[in-house]
Design a protein around this motif. Sequence first.
Motif, short mmCIF file in Angstrom:
data_model
loop_
_atom_site.label_atom_id
_atom_site.label_comp_id
_atom_site.label_asym_id
_atom_site.label_seq_id
_atom_site.Cartn_x
_atom_site.Cartn_y
_atom_site.Cartn_z
N ARG A 26 0.78 -1.12 -0.13
CA ARG A 26 -0.09 0.06 -0.17
C ARG A 26 0.70 1.18 0.10
O ARG A 26 2.02 1.34 0.33
N LEU A 27 0.45 2.28 -0.51
CA LEU A 27 1.01 3.70 -0.48
C LEU A 27 0.89 4.09 1.02
O LEU A 27 0.57 3.59 1.88
N THR A 28 1.67 5.17 1.17
CA THR A 28 1.83 5.68 2.41
C THR A 28 0.61 6.09 3.21
O THR A 28 0.40 6.19 4.55
N GLY A 29 -0.34 6.51 2.51
CA GLY A 29 -1.83 6.82 2.98
C GLY A 29 -2.51 5.69 3.29
O GLY A 29 -3.59 5.76 3.85
N GLY A 30 -1.91 4.37 2.99
CA GLY A 30 -2.71 3.32 3.56
C GLY A 30 -3.61 2.54 2.18
O GLY A 30 -4.42 1.58 2.70
N HIS A 31 -3.68 3.33 1.35
CA HIS A 31 -4.60 2.71 0.29
C HIS A 31 -3.53 2.03 -0.89
O HIS A 31 -2.33 2.08 -0.99
N TYR A 32 -4.17 0.98 -1.59
CA TYR A 32 -3.59 0.14 -2.56
C TYR A 32 -3.28 1.30 -3.64
O TYR A 32 -3.86 2.31 -3.81
N ARG A 33 -2.50 0.64 -4.59
CA ARG A 33 -2.03 1.59 -5.61
C ARG A 33 -3.03 1.59 -6.80
O ARG A 33 -2.78 1.11 -7.99
N TYR A 34 -4.09 2.30 -6.46
CA TYR A 34 -5.06 2.72 -7.64
C TYR A 34 -5.66 4.27 -7.56
O TYR A 34 -5.57 4.73 -6.54
N HIS A 35 -6.00 4.72 -8.71
CA HIS A 35 -6.33 6.15 -8.84
C HIS A 35 -7.77 6.35 -7.97
O HIS A 35 -8.73 5.68 -8.07
N ARG A 36 -7.59 7.14 -7.34
CA ARG A 36 -8.86 7.51 -6.44
C ARG A 36 -9.40 8.98 -6.86
O ARG A 36 -9.07 10.09 -6.31
N ASP A 37 -10.29 9.02 -7.87
CA ASP A 37 -10.69 10.01 -8.52
C ASP A 37 -11.68 10.87 -7.36
O ASP A 37 -12.66 10.20 -6.89
N PRO A 38 -11.68 12.23 -7.13
CA PRO A 38 -12.28 12.90 -6.14
C PRO A 38 -13.89 12.74 -6.45
O PRO A 38 -14.60 12.48 -5.50
N ASP A 39 -14.31 12.89 -7.74
CA ASP A 39 -15.48 13.00 -8.09
C ASP A 39 -16.05 11.55 -7.84
O ASP A 39 -17.38 11.68 -7.32
N VAL A 40 -15.49 10.58 -8.35
CA VAL A 40 -15.88 9.23 -8.02
C VAL A 40 -16.21 8.90 -6.50
O VAL A 40 -17.18 8.20 -6.25
N LEU A 41 -15.06 9.32 -5.76
CA LEU A 41 -15.16 9.06 -4.31
C LEU A 41 -16.38 9.82 -3.69
O LEU A 41 -16.96 9.41 -2.44
N ASP A 42 -16.74 10.92 -4.38
CA ASP A 42 -17.92 11.72 -3.49
C ASP A 42 -19.31 11.39 -4.08
O ASP A 42 -20.25 11.72 -3.60
N SER A 43 -19.16 10.50 -4.95
CA SER A 43 -20.48 9.94 -5.86
C SER A 43 -21.00 8.78 -4.95
O SER A 43 -20.47 8.33 -3.96
N PRO A 44 -22.52 8.48 -5.23
CA PRO A 44 -22.92 7.57 -4.50
C PRO A 44 -22.35 6.19 -4.96
O PRO A 44 -22.50 5.23 -3.86
N LEU A 45 -21.26 5.97 -5.90
CA LEU A 45 -20.55 4.98 -6.08
C LEU A 45 -19.43 4.90 -5.45
O LEU A 45 -18.57 3.88 -5.62
N GLY A 46 -19.04 5.74 -4.92
CA GLY A 46 -17.71 5.96 -4.21
C GLY A 46 -17.20 4.76 -3.33
O GLY A 46 -16.18 4.37 -3.34
N ALA A 47 -18.28 4.35 -2.53
CA ALA A 47 -17.93 3.27 -1.43
C ALA A 47 -17.74 2.02 -1.87
O ALA A 47 -16.92 1.16 -1.91
N ARG A 48 -18.63 1.68 -3.32
CA ARG A 48 -18.52 0.50 -4.12
C ARG A 48 -17.28 0.53 -4.68
O ARG A 48 -16.62 -0.59 -4.89
N TYR A 49 -16.99 1.59 -5.44
CA TYR A 49 -15.69 1.80 -6.14
C TYR A 49 -14.42 1.32 -5.27
O TYR A 49 -13.60 0.66 -5.67
N VAL A 50 -14.25 2.06 -3.85
CA VAL A 50 -13.12 1.56 -3.12
C VAL A 50 -13.16 0.10 -2.88
O VAL A 50 -12.28 -0.56 -2.61
N GLY A 51 -14.55 -0.43 -2.30
CA GLY A 51 -14.61 -1.54 -1.95
C GLY A 51 -14.25 -2.91 -3.05
O GLY A 51 -13.54 -3.96 -2.81
#
Length: 358
Positions: A140-165
């Motif tokens: 994982r990266l220093t922020g604790g996330h796996y190495r994938y792109h985390r688009d702010p608009d996607v994360l703030d959308s209703p699909l954000g939690a599903r995307y991360v999961g």
Amino acid sequence: MCAYATESFTDDERDVLRRYVTNLDGPVFALVNLPEVVKGALFARYSRSGKSLRRLFLDEFVGDLEVDGDVTVDATTGLERAEALYARVFGDYGDDSVAQLGGVHLACEQASNLLTKVLERGRLMSYLEQSTRYIPYDSRLTGGHYRYHRDPDVLDSPLGARYVGDMDRMFDTYAVLLPQLQAHLVRAHPRPAGVGDLAYRHSVRATALDALRGLLPAAALSNVGVYGSGQSYEQLLLRMRAHRLPEVRSYAELMVTELRKVIPSFLTRLDRPDRGGEWVDYLEQRAASTCALLAQLWPDDRSGPGPAGGASAPIPGSAPPSVELVDFDPAGEEKVLAAICYAASDLSDAEIARRVAR
């Protein structure tokens, strides 16, 4: 703007880095004040290392360099005089050839797989990308996330939690399978006689990584080393600013910021409304017009434009085979043979083609 992971450096490390890179914290930075052979070697090692370029430089290259004499080095020394010259030749006379003579080694880190394809489209540049065949993606990266792109608009959308999961489960699966596959390969293919243990383990690891990289999504992050002329960067940035993918557009501005620290004169036209502005408008309008025209001509095509500038995947159930030969040149082999013969013959092109076709 996407939040990129940042690295921690000691005060001494930052003191060394500031002499050779244009940015100590961001994902984009240029290399300065280093011999060309060192820059090339850094990029070559970069493609097979999981480290960032700055960490790689500190860990594996600084010890072989004489850095004491670079303490007072300033990359902008003499910049005003050079800018005046380029402004007269490049700007006033419009001689683009001048912009072909200044090159920059630029590190582009934490770029999604989609972004890397945009970066590497201009073939007049040189690239070295981190290889998923040699770099594991189980950490994982220093922020604790796996190495994938985390688009702010996607994360703030209703699909954000599903995307991360979904992404986390995908990388979890990769992390679980990697040691299991390596163990299987060792059992299935024992080390041959005469092959060293280190070489054997590297081979097993590379084979496992190669087999598993198909699990990695398009959002997987990579690091890309880019070398190009000022003219090449200008064309690349124009395309990126006109791109429909938000990551590409925002990354273009990160690149502009760093490039202006080393080749500012080559990028003066980017922000001019009558030059760069018109180019970006044209590229955007061309893409929109093409999509609108296709919607009229092919109303049954509901795939629409994809995020990388092309069409997205066809509707499930109507997709053609994933691999299909759509065209070929029946005379292709003869043309290749004729071209080979032309360089070693005094015959005309037409005569060579006639003889090859016999």
